[in-house]
Write a protein that holds these residues in place. Structure first.
Motif, mmCIF file in Angstrom:
data_model
loop_
_atom_site.group_PDB
_atom_site.id
_atom_site.type_symbol
_atom_site.label_atom_id
_atom_site.label_comp_id
_atom_site.label_asym_id
_atom_site.label_seq_id
_atom_site.Cartn_x
_atom_site.Cartn_y
_atom_site.Cartn_z
ATOM 1 N N ASP A 174 0.810 -1.228 0.000
ATOM 2 C CA ASP A 174 0.000 0.000 0.000
ATOM 3 C C ASP A 174 0.845 1.281 0.000
ATOM 4 O O ASP A 174 0.317 2.382 0.099
ATOM 5 N N GLY A 175 2.175 1.138 -0.103
ATOM 6 C CA GLY A 175 3.057 2.302 -0.176
ATOM 7 C C GLY A 175 3.632 2.749 1.143
ATOM 8 O O GLY A 175 4.521 3.599 1.184
ATOM 9 N N ARG A 176 3.133 2.217 2.249
ATOM 10 C CA ARG A 176 3.696 2.567 3.551
ATOM 11 C C ARG A 176 5.007 1.809 3.767
ATOM 12 O O ARG A 176 5.322 0.879 3.033
ATOM 13 N N VAL A 177 5.735 2.221 4.796
ATOM 14 C CA VAL A 177 7.028 1.611 5.101
ATOM 15 C C VAL A 177 6.940 0.917 6.463
ATOM 16 O O VAL A 177 6.646 1.560 7.472
ATOM 17 N N ALA A 178 7.180 -0.380 6.473
ATOM 18 C CA ALA A 178 7.299 -1.125 7.727
ATOM 19 C C ALA A 178 8.766 -1.098 8.132
ATOM 20 O O ALA A 178 9.661 -1.095 7.286
ATOM 21 N N PHE A 179 9.022 -1.068 9.441
ATOM 22 C CA PHE A 179 10.409 -1.060 9.913
ATOM 23 C C PHE A 179 10.477 -1.679 11.296
ATOM 24 O O PHE A 179 9.485 -1.765 12.012
#
Length: 108
Positions: free
Chosen positions: A82-87
């Motif tokens: 969805d374009g978000r960044v997991a970290f």
């Protein structure tokens, strides 16, 4: 990821934060809009004290922006569908790592 994109981000980080060199940059990942997200030392907090945050910049190394501000070590960014960044965030107290999510502009 191309070597040129990684080097541009490293150069931007080194210039902006006064970092010691490209070794301060980790986990660079290209974003769909052409920018890159990466982990680097947070200003005023040495890595030994848990000070790493996520940053973004343009492919030419300009427009650098810090997008995470929590305590601990923010690393291993991964682009979600969805374009978000997991970290991954590791707290200074040595607690177990937890996965967080942020938008590439630093919101959410």
């Amino acid at each position: 990821m191309s070597a040129a994109l990684l080097l541009a981000a490293a150069g931007a980080f080194s210039r902006r934060a006064g970092a010691g060199g490209n070794g301060d940059l980790r986990d660079a990942v290209p974003l769909p809009d052409g920018r890159v997200v990466f982990s680097g030392p947070a200003a005023g907090a040495p890595e030994a004290d848990g000070g790493r945050s996520l940053f973004t910049c343009a492919p030419d190394g300009t427009q650098m922006k810090r997008i995470t501000f929590g305590p601990g070590i923010d690393s291993k960014p991964r682009l979600l569908p969805d374009g978000r960044v997991a970290f991954e965030r590791r707290r200074p107290a040595g607690d177990a790592a937890e996965w967080m999510v942020v938008n590439p502009d630093g919101t959410g």
